[in-house]
Design a protein around this motif. Structure first.
Motif, short mmCIF file in Angstrom:
data_model
loop_
_atom_site.label_atom_id
_atom_site.label_comp_id
_atom_site.label_asym_id
_atom_site.label_seq_id
_atom_site.Cartn_x
_atom_site.Cartn_y
_atom_site.Cartn_z
N ARG A 82 -9.25 -38.17 -56.40
CA ARG A 82 -7.98 -38.65 -56.95
C ARG A 82 -6.92 -38.68 -55.85
O ARG A 82 -6.81 -37.77 -55.04
CB ARG A 82 -7.52 -37.76 -58.10
CG ARG A 82 -8.41 -37.91 -59.31
CD ARG A 82 -8.00 -36.97 -60.42
NE ARG A 82 -6.78 -37.35 -61.10
CZ ARG A 82 -6.68 -38.27 -62.04
NH1 ARG A 82 -7.76 -38.93 -62.42
NH2 ARG A 82 -5.54 -38.54 -62.61
N LYS A 83 -6.16 -39.77 -55.83
CA LYS A 83 -5.13 -39.99 -54.83
C LYS A 83 -3.85 -40.42 -55.52
O LYS A 83 -3.87 -41.29 -56.37
CB LYS A 83 -5.58 -41.12 -53.91
CG LYS A 83 -5.71 -40.78 -52.48
CD LYS A 83 -6.23 -42.01 -51.77
CE LYS A 83 -5.82 -42.01 -50.34
NZ LYS A 83 -6.35 -43.16 -49.63
N LYS A 84 -2.74 -39.81 -55.15
CA LYS A 84 -1.44 -40.22 -55.69
C LYS A 84 -0.98 -41.44 -54.92
O LYS A 84 -0.91 -41.43 -53.69
CB LYS A 84 -0.44 -39.07 -55.54
CG LYS A 84 0.92 -39.39 -56.00
CD LYS A 84 1.28 -38.60 -57.22
CE LYS A 84 2.77 -38.76 -57.49
NZ LYS A 84 3.05 -39.35 -58.73
N TYR A 108 1.24 -44.16 -59.46
CA TYR A 108 0.08 -43.88 -60.31
C TYR A 108 -0.93 -43.05 -59.54
O TYR A 108 -0.76 -42.79 -58.34
CB TYR A 108 -0.56 -45.17 -60.82
CG TYR A 108 -1.05 -46.08 -59.73
CD1 TYR A 108 -2.38 -46.08 -59.34
CD2 TYR A 108 -0.18 -46.96 -59.08
CE1 TYR A 108 -2.83 -46.92 -58.33
CE2 TYR A 108 -0.63 -47.81 -58.09
CZ TYR A 108 -1.95 -47.78 -57.72
OH TYR A 108 -2.40 -48.61 -56.72
N THR A 109 -1.97 -42.63 -60.22
CA THR A 109 -3.05 -41.88 -59.59
C THR A 109 -4.29 -42.76 -59.60
O THR A 109 -4.65 -43.34 -60.62
CB THR A 109 -3.33 -40.57 -60.36
OG1 THR A 109 -2.11 -39.84 -60.45
CG2 THR A 109 -4.35 -39.73 -59.65
N SER A 110 -4.96 -42.84 -58.45
CA SER A 110 -6.15 -43.67 -58.30
C SER A 110 -7.36 -42.79 -58.04
O SER A 110 -7.25 -41.75 -57.40
CB SER A 110 -5.94 -44.64 -57.14
OG SER A 110 -7.11 -45.37 -56.90
#
Length: 194
Positions: free
Chosen positions: A73-75, A65-67
């Motif tokens: 944004r971080k994968k 998910y992406t946070s």
């Protein structure tokens, strides 16, 4: 200007307001079979609030998910272990293993990573209640049990069909006691003579 709990740094996030992965729910929907790749979504009313991809294997699941928001944004892509324990009358119960502490848990709470309640420092909403709110919540829970609208303004008149009169009377008495103490707390809070 912010919402609930704003302006209070250090306040713990509330479990009921967070995205959660419940191993029991995934198991009931048969989503933990090895070899699956599925998408899991959360909704608030009709609006989607989050989505995560889950790849399953025999002893683990992989969360993708992406946070974060905007430039932050971080994968995210990591594995969460699964554990099974034997039940007394046969079969097995499945658990997540928290990616940080390895604790066996049924629910993982979303933050930057999905971790157990302790690793994400998550509180239940009742932990932040004062005595007055707790009284009203307990009263409303009993009102719900006998099919009466929540709040102290609605009178309790009729017992629900199928409930014993003794049970109804016991619950109604308990509601009356709780609400009496609640109104004493409110009166004391606002310096009203009782």
């Amino acid at each position: 200007m912010g919402g609930f709990g704003s302006g209070r740094p250090g306040r713990r996030p509330i479990a009921e307001h967070m995205l959660r992965l419940d191993v029991r729910q995934l198991h009931r929907k048969n989503c933990l079979r090895p070899g699956l790749f599925l998408s899991w979504e959360w909704f608030w009313g009709d609006k989607p609030t989050g989505c995560i991809s889950i790849a399953t294997s025999k002893d683990s699941i992989r969360l993708i998910y992406t946070s974060g928001k905007g430039d932050n944004r971080k994968k995210m892509d990591y594995v969460v272990g699964l554990d099974r324990t034997s039940c007394h009358y046969g079969g097995t119960r499945i658990w997540f293993l928290c990616p940080r502490c390895g604790q066996r848990v049924a629910v993982l709470y979303g933050g930057q990573r999905f971790l157990c309640r302790h690793c994400n420092d998550v509180a239940y909403s009742v932990e932040n209640e004062d005595a007055t709110s707790r009284l009203l919540r307990r009263s409303n829970k009993l009102r719900e049990k006998i099919g009466v609208k929540a709040g102290t303004a609605t009178p309790i008149l009729c017992k629900p069909k199928g409930m014993h009169q003794v049970t109804f009377d016991r619950i109604r008495l308990r509601i009356t006691e709780l609400e009496s103490v609640y109104w004493h707390h409110v009166a004391r809070k606002f310096n009203i003579a009782v």
